[in-house]
Design a protein around this motif. Structure first.
Motif, PDB file in Angstrom:
ATOM      1  N   ARG A  62       0.829  -1.208   0.000  1.00 47.38           N
ATOM      2  CA  ARG A  62       0.000   0.000   0.000  1.00 47.38           C
ATOM      3  C   ARG A  62       0.861   1.256   0.000  1.00 47.38           C
ATOM      4  NH1 ARG A  62      -5.700  -0.571  -0.238  1.00 47.38           N
ATOM      5  NH2 ARG A  62      -6.040  -2.792  -0.010  1.00 47.38           N
ATOM      6  N   ARG A  64       3.860   1.558  -1.213  1.00 51.54           N
ATOM      7  CA  ARG A  64       4.463   1.683  -2.540  1.00 51.54           C
ATOM      8  C   ARG A  64       3.459   2.192  -3.572  1.00 51.54           C
ATOM      9  NH1 ARG A  64       6.476  -3.400  -1.465  1.00 51.54           N
ATOM     10  NH2 ARG A  64       5.109  -4.290  -3.038  1.00 51.54           N
ATOM     11  N   SER A  65       2.175   1.918  -3.369  1.00 52.86           N
ATOM     12  CA  SER A  65       1.179   2.350  -4.349  1.00 52.86           C
ATOM     13  C   SER A  65       0.599   3.731  -4.045  1.00 52.86           C
ATOM     14  CB  SER A  65       0.067   1.312  -4.477  1.00 52.86           C
ATOM     15  OG  SER A  65      -0.623   1.142  -3.265  1.00 52.86           O
ATOM     16  N   ARG A 110      -6.860   3.817  -9.646  1.00 55.41           N
ATOM     17  CA  ARG A 110      -6.867   2.431  -9.165  1.00 55.41           C
ATOM     18  C   ARG A 110      -8.229   1.785  -9.444  1.00 55.41           C
ATOM     19  NH1 ARG A 110      -7.931  -0.546  -4.415  1.00 55.41           N
ATOM     20  NH2 ARG A 110      -6.344  -2.099  -3.990  1.00 55.41           N
TER      21      ARG A 110
END
Length: 153
Positions: A62, A64-65, A110
């Motif tokens: 999470r 990293r995103s 996303r």
């Protein structure tokens, strides 16, 4: 006639309905109350642990995103549950969950990404069905869902 003029009539708008309102029903407080997200962000609860084990893979994925953890000191005027020890001390968290924020653009992109993934899977299933279809026995692909709550059918 003068008595009628002296008599004051209250407007309907000034009357209250407080006497006719139902009493408020008690409901248990939500353990996932969260402070409002700043403009341009969304708050989301992310899994920090499962069955007593830290879920570092989920947290790092999470982060990293585009997610960032929400610290309690950002909301000093409020009293939210806080993780008191470990690597994430000071972060708002409860019951194996931590509060994180993500920019609106990332959240929307996303959502679009997973929508395209699902559409691709649907198309793949339809194409696979069409390969198996025979002229004498056509496959009817009618996709419709319906949800009803209570009442008679």
């Amino acid at each position: 006639m003068k008595k009628e003029q002296e008599k004051k009539v209250t407007s309907r708008a000034s009357q209250t309905r407080s006497n006719t309102e139902r009493p408020k029903e008690w409901a248990p407080p939500s353990s996932l109350d969260a402070p409002p997200a700043p403009d341009g962000f969304r708050h989301r609860w992310i899994r920090a642990e499962s069955l007593g084990f830290n879920d570092t893979k989920n947290i790092s994925g999470r982060l990293r995103s585009g997610y960032e953890l929400v610290r309690a000191d950002e909301y000093e005027d409020s009293d939210y549950p806080v993780i008191t020890d470990g690597k994430h001390a000071g972060v708002i968290g409860v019951g194996g969950l931590m509060l994180a924020r993500v920019p609106e653009e990332i959240a929307k992109s996303r959502t679009e990404y997973f929508k395209r993934q699902a559409e691709g899977q649907d198309e793949s299933v339809e194409n696979d069905l069409m390969k198996e279809e025979h002229k004498s026995m056509p496959i009817n692909v009618e996709r419709q869902s319906r949800t009803t709550f209570g009442g008679k059918k």
